[in-house]
Design a protein around this motif. Sequence first.
Motif, PDB file in Angstrom:
ATOM      1  N   LYS A  92      -0.694   3.237   7.154  1.00 54.35           N
ATOM      2  CA  LYS A  92      -0.406   1.831   7.261  1.00 54.35           C
ATOM      3  C   LYS A  92      -0.054   1.775   8.858  1.00 54.35           C
ATOM      4  O   LYS A  92       0.623   2.162   9.461  1.00 54.35           O
ATOM      5  CB  LYS A  92       1.029   1.660   6.492  1.00 54.35           C
ATOM      6  CG  LYS A  92       0.564   1.219   5.032  1.00 54.35           C
ATOM      7  CD  LYS A  92       0.048   2.196   4.225  1.00 54.35           C
ATOM      8  CE  LYS A  92       1.131   3.200   3.871  1.00 54.35           C
ATOM      9  NZ  LYS A  92       0.549   4.164   2.838  1.00 54.35           N
TER      10      LYS A  92
ATOM     11  N   ARG B 163      -0.262   4.988  -1.221  1.00 52.90           N
ATOM     12  CA  ARG B 163      -1.415   5.174  -1.476  1.00 52.90           C
ATOM     13  C   ARG B 163      -2.113   5.948  -0.196  1.00 52.90           C
ATOM     14  O   ARG B 163      -1.439   6.099   1.106  1.00 52.90           O
ATOM     15  CB  ARG B 163      -2.235   3.824  -1.046  1.00 52.90           C
ATOM     16  CG  ARG B 163      -1.617   2.781  -2.325  1.00 52.90           C
ATOM     17  CD  ARG B 163      -2.505   2.643  -3.269  1.00 52.90           C
ATOM     18  NE  ARG B 163      -3.978   2.428  -3.360  1.00 52.90           N
ATOM     19  CZ  ARG B 163      -4.277   1.027  -3.085  1.00 52.90           C
ATOM     20  NH1 ARG B 163      -3.294   0.184  -3.288  1.00 52.90           N
ATOM     21  NH2 ARG B 163      -5.405   0.805  -2.909  1.00 52.90           N
ATOM     22  N   ASP B 164      -3.234   6.599  -0.379  1.00 50.77           N
ATOM     23  CA  ASP B 164      -3.655   7.591   0.470  1.00 50.77           C
ATOM     24  C   ASP B 164      -4.400   6.918   1.901  1.00 50.77           C
ATOM     25  O   ASP B 164      -5.634   6.901   1.802  1.00 50.77           O
ATOM     26  CB  ASP B 164      -4.830   8.471   0.143  1.00 50.77           C
ATOM     27  CG  ASP B 164      -5.284   9.593   1.064  1.00 50.77           C
ATOM     28  OD1 ASP B 164      -4.477   9.932   1.683  1.00 50.77           O
ATOM     29  OD2 ASP B 164      -6.432  10.040   0.809  1.00 50.77           O
ATOM     30  N   LEU B 165      -3.412   5.952   2.433  1.00 52.29           N
ATOM     31  CA  LEU B 165      -3.925   5.244   3.688  1.00 52.29           C
ATOM     32  C   LEU B 165      -2.840   5.280   4.577  1.00 52.29           C
ATOM     33  O   LEU B 165      -1.492   4.997   4.188  1.00 52.29           O
ATOM     34  CB  LEU B 165      -4.288   3.739   2.918  1.00 52.29           C
ATOM     35  CG  LEU B 165      -5.412   3.508   2.259  1.00 52.29           C
ATOM     36  CD1 LEU B 165      -5.334   2.053   1.493  1.00 52.29           C
ATOM     37  CD2 LEU B 165      -6.828   3.546   2.914  1.00 52.29           C
TER      38      LEU B 165
ATOM     39  N   ARG C 131      -2.178  13.663   6.697  1.00 56.58           N
ATOM     40  CA  ARG C 131      -2.456  12.973   5.707  1.00 56.58           C
ATOM     41  C   ARG C 131      -3.093  14.076   4.832  1.00 56.58           C
ATOM     42  O   ARG C 131      -3.071  13.872   3.555  1.00 56.58           O
ATOM     43  CB  ARG C 131      -3.476  11.701   5.965  1.00 56.58           C
ATOM     44  CG  ARG C 131      -3.890  11.005   4.911  1.00 56.58           C
ATOM     45  CD  ARG C 131      -4.960   9.780   5.209  1.00 56.58           C
ATOM     46  NE  ARG C 131      -5.963  10.389   6.030  1.00 56.58           N
ATOM     47  CZ  ARG C 131      -6.784  11.038   5.043  1.00 56.58           C
ATOM     48  NH1 ARG C 131      -6.976  11.048   3.830  1.00 56.58           N
ATOM     49  NH2 ARG C 131      -7.949  11.335   5.657  1.00 56.58           N
TER      50      ARG C 131
ATOM     51  N   ASN D 220      -4.240  12.484  11.120  1.00 55.71           N
ATOM     52  CA  ASN D 220      -5.216  12.906  10.159  1.00 55.71           C
ATOM     53  C   ASN D 220      -4.863  14.187   9.218  1.00 55.71           C
ATOM     54  O   ASN D 220      -5.206  14.261   8.186  1.00 55.71           O
ATOM     55  CB  ASN D 220      -6.634  12.937  10.878  1.00 55.71           C
ATOM     56  CG  ASN D 220      -7.188  11.245  11.177  1.00 55.71           C
ATOM     57  OD1 ASN D 220      -6.849  10.311  10.316  1.00 55.71           O
ATOM     58  ND2 ASN D 220      -7.895  11.216  12.313  1.00 55.71           N
TER      59      ASN D 220
ATOM     60  N   ASP E 271       3.509   9.765   2.997  1.00 57.17           N
ATOM     61  CA  ASP E 271       3.180   8.329   3.183  1.00 57.17           C
ATOM     62  C   ASP E 271       3.624   7.830   4.555  1.00 57.17           C
ATOM     63  O   ASP E 271       4.545   7.888   5.018  1.00 57.17           O
ATOM     64  CB  ASP E 271       3.940   7.521   1.966  1.00 57.17           C
ATOM     65  CG  ASP E 271       3.180   6.179   1.860  1.00 57.17           C
ATOM     66  OD1 ASP E 271       2.013   6.089   2.256  1.00 57.17           O
ATOM     67  OD2 ASP E 271       3.815   5.289   1.501  1.00 57.17           O
TER      68      ASP E 271
ATOM     69  N   PHE F 247       0.951  -1.220  -0.090  1.00 55.71           N
ATOM     70  CA  PHE F 247      -0.113  -0.075  -0.040  1.00 55.71           C
ATOM     71  C   PHE F 247       0.786   1.313   0.206  1.00 55.71           C
ATOM     72  O   PHE F 247       0.340   2.319   0.400  1.00 55.71           O
ATOM     73  CB  PHE F 247      -0.884  -0.022   1.122  1.00 55.71           C
ATOM     74  CG  PHE F 247      -1.739  -1.270   1.164  1.00 55.71           C
ATOM     75  CD1 PHE F 247      -2.783  -1.137   0.657  1.00 55.71           C
ATOM     76  CD2 PHE F 247      -1.547  -2.379   1.935  1.00 55.71           C
ATOM     77  CE1 PHE F 247      -3.963  -2.288   0.383  1.00 55.71           C
ATOM     78  CE2 PHE F 247      -2.462  -3.497   1.857  1.00 55.71           C
ATOM     79  CZ  PHE F 247      -3.464  -3.243   1.091  1.00 55.71           C
TER      80      PHE F 247
ATOM     81  N   ARG G   8      -9.468   5.780   6.858  1.00 52.02           N
ATOM     82  CA  ARG G   8      -8.480   6.088   5.897  1.00 52.02           C
ATOM     83  C   ARG G   8      -7.152   5.210   6.416  1.00 52.02           C
ATOM     84  O   ARG G   8      -6.247   5.795   6.583  1.00 52.02           O
ATOM     85  CB  ARG G   8      -8.098   7.272   5.418  1.00 52.02           C
ATOM     86  CG  ARG G   8      -9.309   8.083   5.092  1.00 52.02           C
ATOM     87  CD  ARG G   8      -9.978   7.562   3.774  1.00 52.02           C
ATOM     88  NE  ARG G   8      -8.963   7.641   2.744  1.00 52.02           N
ATOM     89  CZ  ARG G   8      -9.191   7.210   1.510  1.00 52.02           C
ATOM     90  NH1 ARG G   8     -10.365   6.800   1.142  1.00 52.02           N
ATOM     91  NH2 ARG G   8      -8.316   7.189   0.610  1.00 52.02           N
ATOM     92  N   TYR G   9      -7.223   4.015   6.393  1.00 53.19           N
ATOM     93  CA  TYR G   9      -6.154   3.335   7.054  1.00 53.19           C
ATOM     94  C   TYR G   9      -6.024   1.626   6.552  1.00 53.19           C
ATOM     95  O   TYR G   9      -7.106   1.306   6.015  1.00 53.19           O
ATOM     96  CB  TYR G   9      -6.150   3.257   8.350  1.00 53.19           C
ATOM     97  CG  TYR G   9      -7.046   2.169   9.118  1.00 53.19           C
ATOM     98  CD1 TYR G   9      -6.380   1.082   9.560  1.00 53.19           C
ATOM     99  CD2 TYR G   9      -8.229   2.496   9.439  1.00 53.19           C
ATOM    100  CE1 TYR G   9      -7.663   0.031  10.100  1.00 53.19           C
ATOM    101  CE2 TYR G   9      -9.281   1.671   9.779  1.00 53.19           C
ATOM    102  CZ  TYR G   9      -8.858   0.442  10.576  1.00 53.19           C
ATOM    103  OH  TYR G   9      -9.893  -0.563  10.853  1.00 53.19           O
ATOM    104  N   VAL G  10      -5.090   0.834   6.649  1.00 61.37           N
ATOM    105  CA  VAL G  10      -4.842  -0.458   6.443  1.00 61.37           C
ATOM    106  C   VAL G  10      -4.054  -0.987   7.617  1.00 61.37           C
ATOM    107  O   VAL G  10      -3.153  -0.476   8.070  1.00 61.37           O
ATOM    108  CB  VAL G  10      -4.282  -0.778   4.944  1.00 61.37           C
ATOM    109  CG1 VAL G  10      -2.897  -0.159   5.001  1.00 61.37           C
ATOM    110  CG2 VAL G  10      -4.517  -2.171   4.731  1.00 61.37           C
ATOM    111  N   GLU G  11      -4.445  -2.135   8.093  1.00 58.54           N
ATOM    112  CA  GLU G  11      -3.848  -2.744   9.211  1.00 58.54           C
ATOM    113  C   GLU G  11      -3.247  -4.068   8.858  1.00 58.54           C
ATOM    114  O   GLU G  11      -3.688  -4.860   7.950  1.00 58.54           O
ATOM    115  CB  GLU G  11      -4.906  -3.064  10.188  1.00 58.54           C
ATOM    116  CG  GLU G  11      -4.390  -4.035  11.475  1.00 58.54           C
ATOM    117  CD  GLU G  11      -5.627  -4.254  12.317  1.00 58.54           C
ATOM    118  OE1 GLU G  11      -5.254  -4.746  13.338  1.00 58.54           O
ATOM    119  OE2 GLU G  11      -6.582  -3.932  11.968  1.00 58.54           O
TER     120      GLU G  11
END
Length: 425
Positions: free
Chosen positions: A21, A17-19, A106, A103, A112, A14, A134-137
């Motif tokens: 991590k 990407r606009d996430l 971002r 937040n 990133d 990711f 707006r996240y990935v775990e």
Amino acid sequence: MIVRQKYLDQLLRFRDRDLVKVVTGVRRCGKSTLLDMAREALAAEGVPRERLLTFRMESMEFDGIGDYRDLYAIVRERAEGVERPYLFFDELQQVEGWERAINSLRVDMPCDIYVTGSNAFLLSSELATYLSGRYVEVGMLPLTFAEYLDFRGAEWFGADGPRADLVALPDGGYGSLQAMLDQYRRFGGMPFLALSEPDVASHRAYMSSLYDTVIVRDILERDRRRGRRQVTNADLLRRLCAFLADNVGNESSVNSIAGTIRAEGSRVANDTVDAYMGALREAYLFYRAKRYDIRGRELLKTGGKHYLVDVGLRSFLQGYRDADQGRVFENVVYLQLLYDGYSVSVGRLRAGEVDFVATRGDERLYLQVTEDMTDPATMERELAPLRAVRDSYPKAVVVMRGSYPTDVDGIRIVPAADFLLHRRR
């Protein structure tokens, strides 16, 4: 630094990407080191190091940061003039209101962001609220057996051939693969401990510190911070943890556990036990495998089994006695399935129980796990539930010890090392 490639790949999948991590997992499983791995991987790809900004919030360098406003200001200052920086935040929970800074960063600047920290403040159940979705775990576990061998510097061989039961050691000699597996089953896979030959004294000291930190800081202090005060009794929390560790692989429910505790003379409500078990899962000490009705094809709301995040913790809590090693091995297989990306349930049948129903996308695998089945009656007991499953998905028995045919009535018999190392015969 030994690279844990699977997690590194997940984290960098990711990239840009606009996430946000976020790396989660039990304490000391390698979350901070994963951020270091990501930073070094980016540098190796040619990303200038001035774009790789690291903020270790436990460092005295950031001792003056009071809240999220200070954090935001220092990040903006350091990122001034840097083209699309990569921001690595470690132990971010040290800053009050950290999520507001993350937040805002971002939204306000091209960057990133990678984050890790204490489980007391980075709970899976709270991340969506903290980070506006707006996240990935990336969830980490302690070492698998294959990773454990890597950390020990031991090289394993294919399933066929004269060296299938051996490992090549760093000193140029050979060792027993089964002995290494027995060692892993006893001491577990905490990365720091796996870097040297394990012994009971050093393992006990390390696990005692880890256990106390999780119980006190990641559970009791977290509950006070959240203002719920549902989990306040440290003695009850430790007793429940010991009970679940002693009963890995056994069916359990809130009602049955509460009844056991009341029978020991303690007054405790079912709701209290439920809250405490939830807290142990939120701290990543335990995982729950729910019951799955194979015939009805649905998850059941009650019952299930609990498994420890690291079998070495069970050795510590149980005094390093070698009882119930079959259930400990079952715990090892459960963790391997999680690592391999499966969702894992306990299969329920009228004809008995299937230890694991593992699903991954369109895949499904039915597994029995046993330490030994040289006795014909034991073999029949393990095979019978799998024979009763009437669909065409693969079925297998994973066995810790003994020599068996590779297939019985279409059911694969898989030696433990082959299963854990993904070796095919």
